[in-house]
Design an enzyme around this catalytic site. Structure first.
Site, PDB file in Angstrom:
ATOM      1  N   SER A 127      75.142  11.817   0.792  1.00 16.14           N
ATOM      2  CA  SER A 127      73.958  11.347   0.408  1.00 16.14           C
ATOM      3  C   SER A 127      72.751  12.235   0.620  1.00 16.14           C
ATOM      4  O   SER A 127      72.707  12.835   1.497  1.00 16.14           O
ATOM      5  CB  SER A 127      73.841  10.177   1.743  1.00 16.14           C
TER       6      SER A 127
ATOM      7  N   HIS B 110      75.529   9.843  -3.421  1.00 16.40           N
ATOM      8  CA  HIS B 110      74.967   8.594  -3.036  1.00 16.40           C
ATOM      9  C   HIS B 110      73.329   8.574  -2.895  1.00 16.40           C
ATOM     10  O   HIS B 110      72.754   9.622  -2.061  1.00 16.40           O
ATOM     11  CB  HIS B 110      75.609   8.131  -1.320  1.00 16.40           C
TER      12      HIS B 110
ATOM     13  N   ASP C 193      69.906   6.756  -1.577  1.00 20.92           N
ATOM     14  CA  ASP C 193      69.653   5.648  -0.624  1.00 20.92           C
ATOM     15  C   ASP C 193      67.983   5.357  -1.090  1.00 20.92           C
ATOM     16  O   ASP C 193      67.217   6.140  -1.035  1.00 20.92           O
ATOM     17  CB  ASP C 193      69.471   6.255   0.830  1.00 20.92           C
TER      18      ASP C 193
ATOM     19  N   MET D 180      64.957   2.960  -0.178  1.00 24.15           N
ATOM     20  CA  MET D 180      64.520   2.131   0.966  1.00 24.15           C
ATOM     21  C   MET D 180      63.093   1.652   0.554  1.00 24.15           C
ATOM     22  O   MET D 180      62.094   2.507  -0.040  1.00 24.15           O
ATOM     23  CB  MET D 180      64.538   2.966   2.147  1.00 24.15           C
TER      24      MET D 180
ATOM     25  N   HIS E 211      72.357   2.874  -3.558  1.00 28.01           N
ATOM     26  CA  HIS E 211      72.153   1.798  -2.600  1.00 28.01           C
ATOM     27  C   HIS E 211      71.011   1.307  -2.302  1.00 28.01           C
ATOM     28  O   HIS E 211      70.023   2.157  -1.915  1.00 28.01           O
ATOM     29  CB  HIS E 211      72.818   2.674  -1.305  1.00 28.01           C
TER      30      HIS E 211
ATOM     31  N   MET F 104      68.339  -0.687  -0.308  1.00 32.81           N
ATOM     32  CA  MET F 104      67.981  -1.317   0.902  1.00 32.81           C
ATOM     33  C   MET F 104      66.641  -1.880   0.752  1.00 32.81           C
ATOM     34  O   MET F 104      65.627  -1.244   1.084  1.00 32.81           O
ATOM     35  CB  MET F 104      67.987  -0.025   2.024  1.00 32.81           C
TER      36      MET F 104
ATOM     37  N   MET G 296      77.889  -0.927   6.411  1.00 32.02           N
ATOM     38  CA  MET G 296      77.089   0.076   7.158  1.00 32.02           C
ATOM     39  C   MET G 296      77.613   0.308   8.511  1.00 32.02           C
ATOM     40  O   MET G 296      78.002  -0.455   9.223  1.00 32.02           O
ATOM     41  CB  MET G 296      75.631  -0.455   7.235  1.00 32.02           C
TER      42      MET G 296
ATOM     43  N   ASP H 294      79.140   3.996   5.516  1.00 32.81           N
ATOM     44  CA  ASP H 294      77.875   4.633   5.234  1.00 32.81           C
ATOM     45  C   ASP H 294      77.027   4.818   6.479  1.00 32.81           C
ATOM     46  O   ASP H 294      76.796   3.694   7.016  1.00 32.81           O
ATOM     47  CB  ASP H 294      76.876   3.904   4.153  1.00 32.81           C
ATOM     48  N   GLY H 295      76.932   5.910   7.007  1.00 29.84           N
ATOM     49  CA  GLY H 295      76.051   5.982   8.160  1.00 29.84           C
ATOM     50  C   GLY H 295      76.777   6.718   9.397  1.00 29.84           C
ATOM     51  O   GLY H 295      77.831   5.909   9.959  1.00 29.84           O
ATOM     52  N   GLY H 296      76.221   7.791   9.822  1.00 29.22           N
ATOM     53  CA  GLY H 296      77.073   8.575  11.096  1.00 29.22           C
ATOM     54  C   GLY H 296      78.456   9.059  10.476  1.00 29.22           C
ATOM     55  O   GLY H 296      79.148   9.180  11.532  1.00 29.22           O
TER      56      GLY H 296
END
Ligand code: DX5
Ligand code: ZN
Length: 221
Positions: free
Chosen positions: A8, A33, A35, A37, A66, A68, A139, A177-179
């Site tokens: 990402s 990826h 993102d 936002m 992605h 958001m 997520m 996705d995330g962490g």
């Protein structure tokens, strides 16, 4: 199903995102990826279609976009034109989800649906049952920022989604996705994950660590 590690670029230097792209290309990644936002659906802003279009020039990577956004349906054409290969939209905001999915498909793009950590799989069952999806994104943090901690409970939803796709003819990939870091790979694989998005755990590591990460995921280069 094929396994993918999707870096990402949110974790890259935003004054030089092409550099993050180059790192992924040099590493022989297949996907990147991106993102997007809007400051409404998530409490942060990132970048828009022009940035995606500029990154697209000269890149063969698969662009996993992605969205958001509160109103993703209003931006499908723009991100399609900018060079997205896959467009993922969230289920939480209210708009005509099926129409948006069909719109993405009509543009010859792959389509994904995303759910936040607190959104149950039940909320997308009617969609899974009525339209072909290429990807379901679970997520594993509350979206908006990179560098947060992976929420393990989400893997129960991954297992459920993996069981459902075995029963019906909707062969979507499952993305987290995330962490996400190397320490989560085995548990995720066991649950049924196919696509691993990693920002911090990818770009803040050495080349050999990135290679080991990709190998542990099972990505074929
Ligand atoms: C979170 C974004 C993620 C983010 C992941 O809102 O959707 O794609 O870039 O970053 P890390 O891997 O640092 O959590
Ligand atoms: Zn993302």
């Amino acid at each position: 199903m094929e396994k993918i590690l999707a870096p990402s670029i949110l974790a890259g230097n935003h004054a030089n995102l092409k550099n993050a792209l180059k790192i992924a290309e040099t590493d022989q990644r297949k996907w990147i990826h991106l993102d997007i936002m809007d400051g409404h659906f998530v409490p942060n802003l990132s970048f828009g279609p022009q940035t995606v279009a500029d990154l697209r020039e000269g890149s063969e990577l698969f662009f996993d976009v992605h969205l958001m956004l509160d109103n993703p349906h209003l931006y499908i054409d723009a991100f399609s034109k900018a060079g997205a290969d896959l467009i993922t939209i969230h289920i939480e905001p209210s708009y005509d989800h099926l129409e948006a999915i069909n719109h993405i498909r009509s543009l010859d793009k792959k389509v994904g649906v995303a759910i936040n950590p607190s959104t149950p799989v039940d909320d997308i069952l009617n969609i899974i049952n009525s339209v072909k999806l290429d990807l379901v994104l679970c997520m594993t943090v509350n979206p908006g920022f990179g560098g947060q901690s992976f929420i393990h409970d989400v893997l129960e939803k991954v297992e459920k989604l993996a069981a459902i796709r075995d029963e019906i003819s909707n062969n979507y990939m499952i993305e987290v996705d995330g962490g996400v870091g190397p320490e989560h790979v085995q548990l995720c694989l066991d649950s049924g994950v196919d696509v691993f998005v990693a920002g911090t755990a990818y770009f803040k590591r050495s080349e050999s660590e990135r290679r080991a990460f990709a190998e542990s995921v099972g990505e074929n280069i």
